[in-house]
Design an enzyme around this catalytic site. Sequence first.
Site, PDB file in Angstrom:
ATOM      1  N   LYS A  76       0.853  -1.183   0.000  1.00 31.96           N
ATOM      2  CA  LYS A  76       0.000   0.000   0.000  1.00 31.96           C
ATOM      3  C   LYS A  76       0.893   1.238   0.000  1.00 31.96           C
ATOM      4  O   LYS A  76       1.911   1.271   0.699  1.00 31.96           O
ATOM      5  CB  LYS A  76      -0.897  -0.023   1.238  1.00 31.96           C
ATOM      6  CG  LYS A  76      -1.940   1.088   1.296  1.00 31.96           C
ATOM      7  CD  LYS A  76      -2.839   0.888   2.519  1.00 31.96           C
ATOM      8  CE  LYS A  76      -3.894   1.969   2.639  1.00 31.96           C
ATOM      9  NZ  LYS A  76      -4.773   1.754   3.804  1.00 31.96           N
ATOM     10  N   SER A 151      -9.560   2.011   3.017  1.00 28.73           N
ATOM     11  CA  SER A 151      -8.688   2.748   2.125  1.00 28.73           C
ATOM     12  C   SER A 151      -7.724   1.867   1.340  1.00 28.73           C
ATOM     13  O   SER A 151      -7.058   2.337   0.417  1.00 28.73           O
ATOM     14  CB  SER A 151      -7.893   3.773   2.941  1.00 28.73           C
ATOM     15  OG  SER A 151      -7.065   3.114   3.894  1.00 28.73           O
ATOM     16  N   SER A 175      -9.990  -0.597   7.224  1.00 23.81           N
ATOM     17  CA  SER A 175      -9.477  -0.396   5.864  1.00 23.81           C
ATOM     18  C   SER A 175      -8.749  -1.578   5.263  1.00 23.81           C
ATOM     19  O   SER A 175      -8.323  -1.525   4.108  1.00 23.81           O
ATOM     20  CB  SER A 175      -8.569   0.845   5.829  1.00 23.81           C
ATOM     21  OG  SER A 175      -9.342   2.004   6.012  1.00 23.81           O
TER      22      SER A 175
END
Length: 483
Positions: A76, A151, A175
């Site tokens: 990420k 996210s 998330s």
Amino acid sequence: MHQLTLAEIARGLAAKQFSSEELTRTLLARIQALDPQLNAFITVTEALALEQARAADVRRANGDNSPLLGAPIAHKDLFCTRGIRTSCASRMLDNFEAPYDATVVEKLAAAGAVTLGKTNMDEFAMGSANENSYYGPVKNPWQLEHVPGGSSGGSAAAVAARLLPATTGTDTGGSIRQPAAFTNLTGLKPTYGRVSRWGMIAYASSLDQAGPLARTAEDCALLLQGMAGFDPKDSTSIDEPVPDYTATLNDSLEGLRIGVPKEYFGAGLDPRIGERVQASIRELEKLGAVIKEVSLPTMQHAVPAYYVIAPAEASSNLSRFDGVRFGYRCESPVDLTDLYKRSRGEGFGPEVQRRIMVGAYALSAGYYDAYYLKAQRIRRLIKNDFMAAFQDVDVIVGPTTPNPAWKLGAKGSDPVAAYLEDVYTITANLAGLPGLSMPVGFADGLPVGAQLLAPYFQEGRLLNIAHRYQQITDWHLQSPEGF
């Protein structure tokens, strides 16, 4: 090769059925061909990946058969990676190259994992849909007009589309677990402090936690094994021994006490999701688990408490992005005040600005006691609810999300509606507990996830339950059409 799980890749590499370089080239080609449909990657690190793959093949040739050696992953894009753009999906950090590796990146690289790139996300991890990215929204491979969750939506979409077997994500209020539910993956948020946050660009420091996203619980166990452990560079890291998460995957569930909170199945839950989760509970019962009703009475206050605490911490953490030291700087500022205002106004997107303003307001002199302090007291009550429930049960199960993935743009004009989608996940972050989402079926072609919660440092138990469930079901084996 793109259909192989992390565990299958480890076995294939050990048996010399293919090399890490062959696998890496295959997946890089898939990313190049398919990612334009998804927008899951911000940066693809082809040169680094091939260099790491060749090095892994040399180590394999010399007898090293570590499980992650030569396995392709992605990070990420809020994990700092030395010499590679680390953007947090924000214009503010579009030109930022980290001078060091985050501990998670460092540990996985040492284990021999091959980094294919950095995945898209909600800007500074603020969002539940991956629509708040400077680089554009990520699309759900199951239905491209729907969101993949956030996210960590880029990480989830990339794994779901078989662009690679596993990724890292972060979970501040759900998330990892929410995008896992939306894309038919297994996603694990570890206990707060189990995985180092050093080098992970902060959203809300007391809530953020890194974890794995993969197709199976077994793969999550392998990736967590490489990520977890004490880090003296992180003041919130806990010096607790890391067990072998793969060793207990096949343990019996006979007599396991599973709690089902009555608050999870009330108004606001899509009945299709309720049905799928209840069906998964019945499957666990067939494996020997004992089902008991429990209560989490303070859960109704979790969303407002979270959306005071998280923005308050964000307003403090993001104050360092001011156009002075690094990141985006506005052109031709007339003075220092103009530099601050325009750099932050132009560098941050609307959702980030909204949360900074809410957080600054909650921390202001006249409102600190009324909002922030009260939210922290509610946080303690939520933790107490869980501690009381865990006196009677070993784990808690329920829906991961109240609804399936919504269409892109459907909640854009109503941020509160998006916030309410976190109602089942944020309690684990407020209490610091480990949580896992696993695939349990579909609602009109969109994946449904069930969430498991356990006491502190019981990640192994969560992985064991999910693995045993995945041995008798095939939801996790299904892949989106066209990928």
